[in-house]
Write a protein that holds these residues in place. Structure first.
Motif, PDB file in Angstrom:
ATOM      1  N   LEU A 343       0.830  -1.209   0.000  1.00  0.00           N
ATOM      2  CA  LEU A 343       0.000   0.000   0.000  1.00  0.00           C
ATOM      3  C   LEU A 343       0.867   1.263   0.000  1.00  0.00           C
ATOM      4  O   LEU A 343       0.496   2.271  -0.611  1.00  0.00           O
ATOM      5  N   MET A 344       2.014   1.214   0.663  1.00  0.00           N
ATOM      6  CA  MET A 344       2.941   2.350   0.601  1.00  0.00           C
ATOM      7  C   MET A 344       3.407   2.569  -0.832  1.00  0.00           C
ATOM      8  O   MET A 344       3.432   3.706  -1.327  1.00  0.00           O
ATOM      9  N   ASP A 345       3.764   1.477  -1.513  1.00  0.00           N
ATOM     10  CA  ASP A 345       4.241   1.589  -2.899  1.00  0.00           C
ATOM     11  C   ASP A 345       3.143   2.130  -3.815  1.00  0.00           C
ATOM     12  O   ASP A 345       3.385   3.009  -4.654  1.00  0.00           O
ATOM     13  N   ALA A 346       1.925   1.582  -3.649  1.00  0.00           N
ATOM     14  CA  ALA A 346       0.818   2.035  -4.500  1.00  0.00           C
ATOM     15  C   ALA A 346       0.483   3.497  -4.240  1.00  0.00           C
ATOM     16  O   ALA A 346       0.200   4.269  -5.164  1.00  0.00           O
ATOM     17  N   THR A 347       0.549   3.900  -2.975  1.00  0.00           N
ATOM     18  CA  THR A 347       0.223   5.287  -2.626  1.00  0.00           C
ATOM     19  C   THR A 347       1.288   6.238  -3.141  1.00  0.00           C
ATOM     20  O   THR A 347       0.968   7.326  -3.645  1.00  0.00           O
ATOM     21  N   ARG A 348       2.553   5.831  -3.022  1.00  0.00           N
ATOM     22  CA  ARG A 348       3.625   6.705  -3.522  1.00  0.00           C
ATOM     23  C   ARG A 348       3.489   6.898  -5.033  1.00  0.00           C
ATOM     24  O   ARG A 348       3.700   8.000  -5.554  1.00  0.00           O
ATOM     25  N   TYR A 349       3.095   5.835  -5.730  1.00  0.00           N
ATOM     26  CA  TYR A 349       2.896   5.930  -7.180  1.00  0.00           C
ATOM     27  C   TYR A 349       1.784   6.925  -7.503  1.00  0.00           C
ATOM     28  O   TYR A 349       1.949   7.808  -8.356  1.00  0.00           O
ATOM     29  N   GLN A 350       0.658   6.809  -6.823  1.00  0.00           N
ATOM     30  CA  GLN A 350      -0.447   7.747  -7.048  1.00  0.00           C
ATOM     31  C   GLN A 350      -0.060   9.159  -6.643  1.00  0.00           C
ATOM     32  O   GLN A 350      -0.470  10.143  -7.276  1.00  0.00           O
ATOM     33  N   LEU A 351       0.742   9.261  -5.593  1.00  0.00           N
ATOM     34  CA  LEU A 351       1.189  10.577  -5.140  1.00  0.00           C
ATOM     35  C   LEU A 351       2.059  11.250  -6.194  1.00  0.00           C
ATOM     36  O   LEU A 351       1.919  12.457  -6.466  1.00  0.00           O
ATOM     37  N   LEU A 352       2.956  10.484  -6.815  1.00  0.00           N
ATOM     38  CA  LEU A 352       3.812  11.045  -7.860  1.00  0.00           C
ATOM     39  C   LEU A 352       2.975  11.526  -9.049  1.00  0.00           C
ATOM     40  O   LEU A 352       3.231  12.610  -9.595  1.00  0.00           O
ATOM     41  N   LEU A 353       1.972  10.741  -9.440  1.00  0.00           N
ATOM     42  CA  LEU A 353       1.102  11.167 -10.547  1.00  0.00           C
ATOM     43  C   LEU A 353       0.355  12.447 -10.187  1.00  0.00           C
ATOM     44  O   LEU A 353       0.242  13.370 -11.016  1.00  0.00           O
ATOM     45  N   ALA A 354      -0.161  12.510  -8.952  1.00  0.00           N
ATOM     46  CA  ALA A 354      -0.887  13.710  -8.525  1.00  0.00           C
ATOM     47  C   ALA A 354       0.043  14.921  -8.474  1.00  0.00           C
ATOM     48  O   ALA A 354      -0.340  16.035  -8.868  1.00  0.00           O
TER      49      ALA A 354
END
Length: 504
Positions: A343-354
């Motif tokens: 979940l940390m990895d998935a969130t960081r990915y979405q955070l970078l896109l945002a």
């Protein structure tokens, strides 16, 4: 549900002394399933070896041997057994299951499965279940995948009773799996079917395949349940049922602690918040409850994890990442640590896109490029970072680069509508004919999603021709063209006024 095919009633009552060859095959197949349910690799190997001697052409045995070969890191043997099965039973369920097992060796299938798990973790069970069904159809490849799928389906509104029945059928086919029965009991409690849930607990405690005395096994199981009124009732009944249990003092203390927690408003708030997250309910309300609980229980990783999910669902990726990091750092249960990391990895990915999108909005092109490139490194097979870089190229008036990036995104994900929409914008700006040609080349399923875009292109072209006819004062032609426009956009008042003038 088509997946019920896997759960059809195959009896698991083992024959004590199988006499005929057919009875021996059935008994050994049951032993294979029991071994898979109990993670007894020795039982699976021994049963398969004996099956191979007496029934080398049994489809179910061949499918199980494909599973075992893959577990043993022997893909060549798995392929041989699969080829044998395909010749022997080309239309069988066993073949479809084995083929789906081999499919999971493909990185693209692994990526889809990971995406399904992320959807499930993010409270989007419908999308997660759809990916499972797209990957496996009606032939889940193994027991673990079937159990994971049913857990996901149980979180879809209205699906829990059906999932319970399928879990019961799966338990008949693969008896003795502790995780399955824990899931089943939990779902029964959530459906307020407490008597059935307790019966499952008793089944756990008396399971002949389980190690240790019945009282200790039920104690261990009850210790894994979430703290709520149903669990407290289960502890009370446990104390009545096992008055001489060797863990009687520990059970009494657990009951006392749980009763104290259930009387604590902060604990109850945290429990309600976690339940809301599990059931994909209001994430804003869940966040408030979880933050209230964390003030009193700041070392509870489950509260941080649930808080992270509530923030993730609100699109607040920065705060969600912080919460998942806290859950990861405080977690003691190794089975949950990997979940928080995912979940940390998935969130960081979405955070970078945002971050890339926000930087693009404020025209900070360097920051946008850096964010999208980092996201691309994190998930090189995803199209979204390439689409972000294409948007950046458009903002910098570099249409050729934008087109190349969007085409690359479509190669990775041919049905990605964001990539198609980006190409449509580019081609529409260049030439309506080019945009129409691009639309005509899309698969029929995608063309339906872009019906509005096609209508807009037609309206623009008709208006352009009507303007040219107006300059020539060719009013019959203007009326004919505007009438076609009106059929496409009947609710446009200015068009009605313009058409009336042309008719006059």
């Amino acid at each position: 549900m088509a997946w019920a095919v896997l759960f059809s009633g195959i009896s698991t009552s083992a024959l004590a002394q199988p006499v005929s060859i057919q009875d021996q095959q059935q008994w050994l197949l049951e032993q294979v399933r029991i071994g898979e349910a109990l993670y007894r690799d020795d039982l699976v190997r021994d049963s398969l070896a004996r099956l191979w001697l007496i029934a080398p052409n049994n489809p179910q045995a061949l499918a199980a041997s494909v599973r075992q070969a893959l577990l043993d890191k022997n893909p060549d043997l798995a392929k041989q057994r699969l080829a044998h099965l395909q010749q022997l039973a080309p239309d069988s369920l066993a073949l479809r299951q084995a083929q789906n097992l081999m499919k999971l060796q493909d990185p693209q299938a692994q990526k889809q499965l990971q995406q399904a798990r992320l959807y499930a973790a993010a409270g989007r069970p419908e999308e997660a279940a759809a990916i499972f069904e797209q990957l496996f159809g009606n032939a889940p490849p193994d027991f673990a995948t079937a159990l994971e799928y049913l857990r996901i389906r149980s979180n879809i509104p209205g699906q829990r009773p059906r999932a319970i029945e399928q879990l019961k059928a799966l338990d008949v086919q693969y008896p003795g799996n502790i995780s399955l029965r824990q899931t089943l009991a939990d779902l029964l409690f959530r459906e307020k079917r407490n008597a059935e849930a307790l019966a499952v607990l008793h089944q756990l405690s008396s399971d002949p395949n389980a190690s240790g005395p019945a009282a200790e096994r039920e104690y261990e199981y009850l210790s894994t349940l979430p703290i709520d009124r149903s669990t407290t009732l289960a502890w009370q009944e446990y104390l009545q049922r096992y008055p001489r249990s060797p863990v009687l003092n520990e059970a009494t203390q657990k009951l006392k602690v749980q009763q104290q927690l259930l009387a604590d408003p902060a604990w109850v708030a945290g429990t309600r918040g976690k339940q809301m997250i599990d059931r994909s309910q209001n994430p804003v309300a869940a966040e408030a409850l979880l933050r209230r609980a964390l003030k009193h229980y700041p070392e509870d990783p489950s509260l941080y994890g649930a808080l992270g999910l509530s923030l993730f669902r609100q699109g607040r990726y920065d705060a969600a990442y912080t919460a998942f990091t806290a859950a990861h750092s405080k977690e003691q249960d190794t089975s949950f640590i990997s979940r928080w990391q995912d979940l940390m990895d998935a969130t960081r990915y979405q955070l970078l896109l945002a971050q890339g999108d926000k930087a693009l909005e404020r025209k900070d092109f360097n920051a946008a490029r850096d964010a999208f490139q980092q996201a691309r490194k994190a998930k090189p097979q995803d199209a979204d970072p390439l689409i972000g870089l294409a948007d950046l190229a458009v903002a910098q008036n570099n249409a050729p680069q934008a087109e190349a990036l969007l085409l690359q995104a479509r190669r990775l994900e041919p049905t990605n509508t964001s990539a198609v929409r980006g190409l449509m914008r580019l081609y529409s700006a260049q030439s309506p004919d080019k945009a129409k040609s691009f639309l005509d080349g899309l698969p029929p399923s995608l063309q339906k999603e872009f019906t509005a875009e096609r209508r807009r292109l037609e309206v623009n072209e008709l208006n352009r021709l009507a303007d040219a006819a107006s300059e020539r004062k060719d009013w019959p032609q203007v009326v004919a063209l505007l009438s076609k426009v009106r059929n496409l956009t009947p609710d446009e008042p200015w068009l009605t006024y313009r058409l009336a003038n042309a008719q006059r």
